[in-house]
Structure formats: structure tokens, C-alpha cells
Design a protein around this motif. Structure first.
Motif, PDB file in Angstrom:
ATOM      1  N   ARG A 430       0.831  -1.201   0.000  1.00 22.40           N
ATOM      2  CA  ARG A 430       0.000   0.000   0.000  1.00 22.40           C
ATOM      3  C   ARG A 430       0.865   1.250   0.000  1.00 22.40           C
ATOM      4  O   ARG A 430       2.028   1.218   0.418  1.00 22.40           O
ATOM      5  N   GLU A 431       0.279   2.345  -0.463  1.00 25.47           N
ATOM      6  CA  GLU A 431       0.942   3.636  -0.344  1.00 25.47           C
ATOM      7  C   GLU A 431       1.207   3.922   1.128  1.00 25.47           C
ATOM      8  O   GLU A 431       0.344   3.724   1.990  1.00 25.47           O
ATOM      9  N   GLY A 432       2.435   4.362   1.431  1.00 23.36           N
ATOM     10  CA  GLY A 432       2.817   4.630   2.808  1.00 23.36           C
ATOM     11  C   GLY A 432       3.609   3.511   3.444  1.00 23.36           C
ATOM     12  O   GLY A 432       4.251   3.713   4.483  1.00 23.36           O
ATOM     13  N   ASP A 433       3.572   2.302   2.856  1.00 26.59           N
ATOM     14  CA  ASP A 433       4.416   1.215   3.353  1.00 26.59           C
ATOM     15  C   ASP A 433       5.882   1.547   3.118  1.00 26.59           C
ATOM     16  O   ASP A 433       6.228   2.341   2.231  1.00 26.59           O
ATOM     17  N   ASP A 463      10.031 -13.334   0.316  1.00 22.44           N
ATOM     18  CA  ASP A 463       9.404 -12.637   1.431  1.00 22.44           C
ATOM     19  C   ASP A 463      10.030 -11.258   1.590  1.00 22.44           C
ATOM     20  O   ASP A 463      11.249 -11.098   1.447  1.00 22.44           O
ATOM     21  N   ILE A 464       9.205 -10.274   1.894  1.00 28.26           N
ATOM     22  CA  ILE A 464       9.700  -8.934   2.181  1.00 28.26           C
ATOM     23  C   ILE A 464       9.116  -8.487   3.517  1.00 28.26           C
ATOM     24  O   ILE A 464       8.013  -8.892   3.891  1.00 28.26           O
ATOM     25  N   THR A 465       9.873  -7.680   4.221  1.00 28.17           N
ATOM     26  CA  THR A 465       9.399  -7.104   5.480  1.00 28.17           C
ATOM     27  C   THR A 465       9.154  -5.621   5.265  1.00 28.17           C
ATOM     28  O   THR A 465       9.996  -4.924   4.690  1.00 28.17           O
ATOM     29  N   ILE A 466       7.999  -5.157   5.706  1.00 21.30           N
ATOM     30  CA  ILE A 466       7.632  -3.758   5.542  1.00 21.30           C
ATOM     31  C   ILE A 466       7.255  -3.158   6.894  1.00 21.30           C
ATOM     32  O   ILE A 466       6.972  -3.876   7.852  1.00 21.30           O
ATOM     33  N   ILE A 467       7.290  -1.834   6.936  1.00 24.09           N
ATOM     34  CA  ILE A 467       6.724  -1.084   8.055  1.00 24.09           C
ATOM     35  C   ILE A 467       5.403  -0.498   7.573  1.00 24.09           C
ATOM     36  O   ILE A 467       5.354   0.201   6.556  1.00 24.09           O
ATOM     37  N   ARG A 468       4.340  -0.813   8.294  1.00 24.85           N
ATOM     38  CA  ARG A 468       3.011  -0.260   7.972  1.00 24.85           C
ATOM     39  C   ARG A 468       2.381   0.250   9.253  1.00 24.85           C
ATOM     40  O   ARG A 468       2.203  -0.510  10.214  1.00 24.85           O
ATOM     41  N   ASP A 469       2.068   1.518   9.270  1.00 22.21           N
ATOM     42  CA  ASP A 469       1.464   2.132  10.462  1.00 22.21           C
ATOM     43  C   ASP A 469       2.298   1.868  11.712  1.00 22.21           C
ATOM     44  O   ASP A 469       1.771   1.618  12.804  1.00 22.21           O
ATOM     45  N   GLY A 470       3.629   1.913  11.538  1.00 22.71           N
ATOM     46  CA  GLY A 470       4.523   1.760  12.670  1.00 22.71           C
ATOM     47  C   GLY A 470       4.805   0.333  13.085  1.00 22.71           C
ATOM     48  O   GLY A 470       5.577   0.103  14.024  1.00 22.71           O
TER      49      GLY A 470
END
Length: 487
Positions: A430-433, A463-470
Motif C-alpha cells: 500500500r501507499e505509505g508502506d 518474502d519482504i518485510t515492511i513497516i506499515r502504520d509503525g
């Protein structure tokens, strides 16, 4: 000694064992990439792959704690730069690292290796070993004393604009006519010819001249208007080549509310008119096609209502990102694109003047139109949106995002946009990730990420690791081939 310092390369090459720790050590790095017996790349038929790019090699060592980098060019490499010591200006390394980087001669490297390798091998022997596979050799009892200072200063630049005031009830609304006025200069990124002067006649002196020409045309035309008309903002953007920074800044700091921006028209590379003018964005708003139809009917220029480079490759993408209807006037790529050969003697001046005149007619029609345009999201690819272009090839897959930050100030790859029908969209990004780990490899900057992409084939699932909403979360993503898109 860490060999070629390529964390991930073609054919599932991994240059560093898991948990490699270089903390407090100077990393001796080989330039280029694994070579065959005649000194050519094992991974490319011609030249070098993206994996040979210096910046990602440096960052791979720095990310593992290296205190300094000693780079050496393998003497047997088939490359004109062998034997030359690079400077910051000539290296084309892109995003800098925060540790000293020193280019040393093979003779110095040989001396250090022979003094520190437990097996007493030479540089030539370690190059040969590195060509066969990843090679890391601690050089025992060898110390490097480096006395230097790193100064980092921001490069400040400006957008340049002027307003032609509107009239009556429409005067507080704006039509933007824009073009970027920057180019690569001595080219530290975005080219196969780093260090050589890139003048950018087509990209984008042509569009810049178009804006100036149209300012004169429209100022004269406005003298004859008695009824309502929108104001026109003539806006030349800077720092487009480094990631649409100028236009992005404007959309974050507009001179009027974004909802008062009726239409943005962008001219980028209008100096090579041949069979047709490519016009992107005609479907970016309901009612826009109807506004354009009479204008296009009057011109003798053949119009192709799409662009060969996708919708996100220039400054209009910044306006599209915030929901402003937009058009992209473009005469197509040439073999001079991002090379020192993009000079004024190659410009089709008459064609560029005709394109500029058409842009003025579109802006004039939009300024007088008393209707409304309803924005429609029709983007078909990330292209140049907020990112640099050019550089070595070899990337076979496409993720389908527009990165949101090229400054390197925030760790990872921020996502400003996810394009429909792409690997990213299918994976649920998503946008913002913000991507921070890619296939087990830490991602600190976009430049770190690009060579990781070069190591993949279409169809790979990772696999990927993302930050979403902290919060951190891990997602699988299946990579599609470049150019493929679900309709």
C-alpha cells in the motif's frame, strides 16, 4: 578482503554469508563483477550488469559495519577504466556512504593481501577465487590508518515560476504549464557515461524553451479576453532527474489549494518530433477528452494518446499523485537519451515549436473552459516517478511501485504509489508502506534495493518485510517480468 561485495546477483549469487560482520574493519572490494578468462562479465554479453554498480557494493559493506572501503580494480578486467583511480566526481557511485572510500592500486592491494592472507596468496589469486564464487578472507595483522573527513552538504535549488493572472470568477483557479529545467550535468547518476558533460538539449531544454515560448503566446492572447479565465502558472521544475523532487515539492507547497488546480500540462523532451506526438494523461479526468478534441482536431500533428515510457516518467506524475488532472507532451526516446550526445544540433526545432504551440492552445482552452474536470486514476506504471533512471541493465523483473523518498534520510524504500496489476498490488502493498528487508537482505536505500532486483528472475517468490502504520509485517511477493501488466 570481501571479493566483489555483491550481496545478491544473477544466478542466485550471494556475496556475503549470512550474518557477515565487518565491524571495525576496512573492507577491500573488487571493482566490477565475476569475470570469465578474458576479463568480461560472466553475467552479461556486453559490459557489466547492475550488480557492478559501485554504490550498492559500497553500501553492502557499510551495512555490515565496515569502517572503511579500499576498492581495487582487477588488472585483468576488460574495461577502459582499469589503471585509473576514480574520484567522487568520476565514479558515478550515486548515493554516498558515511565511511571513507579509497581507490587503491593493484600494487598496494597485492602488498596488503600477501602480508595478511594466512595462505600467502596474491591479488591475482584472490581475483581468480572471487570469479569462481564469493570469497571473504580476513587479512590478519594488517592495519589501515586513514585520516579523512566527510562533509555532507545539501544541494539547494529552486523551481522557477510566473503567474499570468486570470479574470473574473475563474481567476482563483490555475492551469499549470510545466517543464523541468535540470539535466545530468557531469552525470554522477542516470547514465552509462559518468563524469562526462551531459547538456540535455532534448531532455529538457526543449520543454523549458516551450514554457518560455508559451508564456509569451498566452500573455498576448490574454490581452484579448473579456470574459472569465483561469490564472496560468508557468512553472519550471528543478531536480527532476534525481527523482521529481521539484514538482513533488510544489505539490506539497502549492501557491493555491490543490483543489484550485484545474489541469497540469507537462512538456518533457519535445525536441524529437517524428511520426507522432505522444500525449499521456488524456484519460486522467472525466471531461478532459472532450476538452481536448477540438484542439487536437485543429492541429496537423498526429496525436498518439499514450506514451511509450508509461505514465509516471516525469513531473506530471507528482500532480497525478495528488489527484490533479494532467497531460504529458513527449516526442519519444532517442538513442541520445541521457548521453553526452543530447546536444542542440540534434533538435527538431520546427517540430518542437509546433508542439509548444499545441500545448499553448490546450492551456488556453483549459483556462477558458467553464466546466469541471473529475480526476480519474489511470496510471499504468511507475517509470521515472520519484526515482532516477538509466544506469546498467540486467533487471528482468518489475515490482510496480513509485518510491516516495530518494534522500536516504529514512531507512528502506518508502512507497508513494502502488500501480494496479503489478507484483506489488498483488502482494497487498500500500501507499505509505516502507520496505526494510528484501528476501532476507536489509534494505537501507533505493540504491541498495536495485541490485537485489537484478538478482531475480520473473516468477521468483520471496518474502519482504515492511513497516506499515509503525508495525513490522512480512509479505510474500511474486515477481513479474518487466513490461508485463494485468489489464
Amino acid at each position: 578482503f570481501v571479493g566483489y561485495s555483491i550481496p545478491m546477483g544473477p544466478e542466485h549469487y550471494q556475496g556475503y554469508p549470512e550474518n557477515t560482520d565487518l565491524t571495525g574493519r576496512a573492507a577491500m572490494i573488487l571493482r566490477y563483477e565475476p569475470m570469465d578468462e578474458d576479463g568480461s562479465s560472466k553475467w552479461m554479453d556486453r559490459g557489466w550488469s547492475y550488480a557492478a554498480t559501485l554504490g550498492p557494493k559500497f553500501r553492502a559493506a557499510a551495512n555490515r559495519g565496515a569502517a572503511a572501503i579500499l576498492m581495487v580494480s582487477p588488472p585483468t578486467a576488460k574495461d577502459d577504466r582499469v589503471g585509473k583511480l576514480e574520484t567522487v566526481e568520476t565514479s558515478g557511485q550515486g548515493q554516498p556512504v558515511d565511511i571513507p572510500v579509497i581507490h587503491i592500486t593493484p600494487e598496494i592491494a597485492d602488498m596488503l593481501i600477501e602480508a595478511g592472507d594466512p595462505q600467502g596468496r596474491s591479488l591475482a589469486e584472490l581475483v581468480e577465487a572471487s570469479n569462481e564464487g564469493p570469497t571473504i578472507v580476513p587479512l590478519q595483522s594488517v592495519h589501515a590508518f586513514i585520516d579523512c573527513r566527510i562533509d555532507r552538504e545539501p544541494i539547494l535549488t529552486d523551481n522557477i515560476g510566473a503567474v499570468l493572472p486570470g479574470k473574473g470568477d475563474l481567476a482563483d483557479q490555475f492551469v499549470v504549464l510545466g517543464a523541468h529545467y535540470d539535466h545530468l550535468g557531469e552525470a554522477r547518476f542516470g547514465t552509462r557515461f559518468p563524469g562526462q558533460m551531459h547538456l540535455g538539449a532534448d531532455d529538457n531544454a526543449s520543454g523549458t524553451a516551450g514554457v518560455l515560448t508559451d508564456a509569451k503566446i498566452l500573455a498576448e492572447a490574454y490581452k484579448q479576453i473579456d470574459g472569465p479565465a483561469r490564472s496560468i502558472l508557468f512553472l519550471n521544475f528543478s531536480a527532476e532527474e534525481s527523482g521529481l523532487n521539484g514538482s513533488h515539492y510544489y505539490t506539497e507547497n502549492p501557491i493555491a489549494p490543490l483543489e484550485n488546480h484545474f489541469l497540469m500540462v507537462n512538456m518533457d523532451m519535445i525536441g524529437s518530433l517524428r511520426d507522432a506526438l505522444e500525449v499521456g494523461g488524456t484519460g486522467s479526468a472525466q471531461g478532459l477528452a472532450e476538452l481536448l478534441e477540438p484542439v487536437f482536431d485543429r492541429t496537423d500533428i498526429k496525436i498518439k494518446a499514450s506514451t511509450s515510457v508509461g505514465s509516471g516518467r516525469s513531473d506530471h506524475a507528482s500532480f497525478d499523485r495528488v489527484g490533479i488532472p494532467n497531460l504529458f507532451f513527449f516526442t519519444g526516446l532517442t538513442d541520445r537519451y541521457h548521453t553526452p550526445d543530447d546536444t542542440s544540433d540534434t533538435i527538431n526545432y520546427e517540430g518542437a515549436a509546433r508542439v509548444a504551440r499545441l500545448a499553448a492552445d490546450v492551456v488556453f482552452a483549459a483556462a477558458l473552459d467553464e466546466g469541471t474536470l473529475q480526476f480519474v486514476n489511470t496510471s499504468d506504471g511507475p517509470g521515472k516517478s520519484r526515482r532516477r533512471i538509466g544506469g546498467p541493465g540486467g533487471v528482468k523483473v518489475r515490482v510496480g511501485i513509485a518510491p516516495g523518498d530518494y534522500s536516504g534520510e529514512t531507512e528502506g524504500v518508502s512507497i508513494a504509489r502502488v500501480f494496479p496489476g503489478t507484483s506489488a498490488a498483488d502482494a497487498g502493498l500500500r501507499e505509505g508502506d516502507r520496505i526494510i528487508v528484501w528476501n532476507g537482505e536489509k534494505v537501507k536505500t533505493i540504491e541498495d534495493w536495485m541490485p537485489m532486483l537484478a538478482s531475480h528472475e520473473p516468477g521468483d517468490t520471496i518474502d519482504i518485510t515492511i513497516i506499515r502504520d509503525g508495525k513490522e509485517m512480512t509479505l510474500p511477493i511474486t515477481l513479474k517480468a518487466r513490461g508485463s501488466r494485468s489489464e
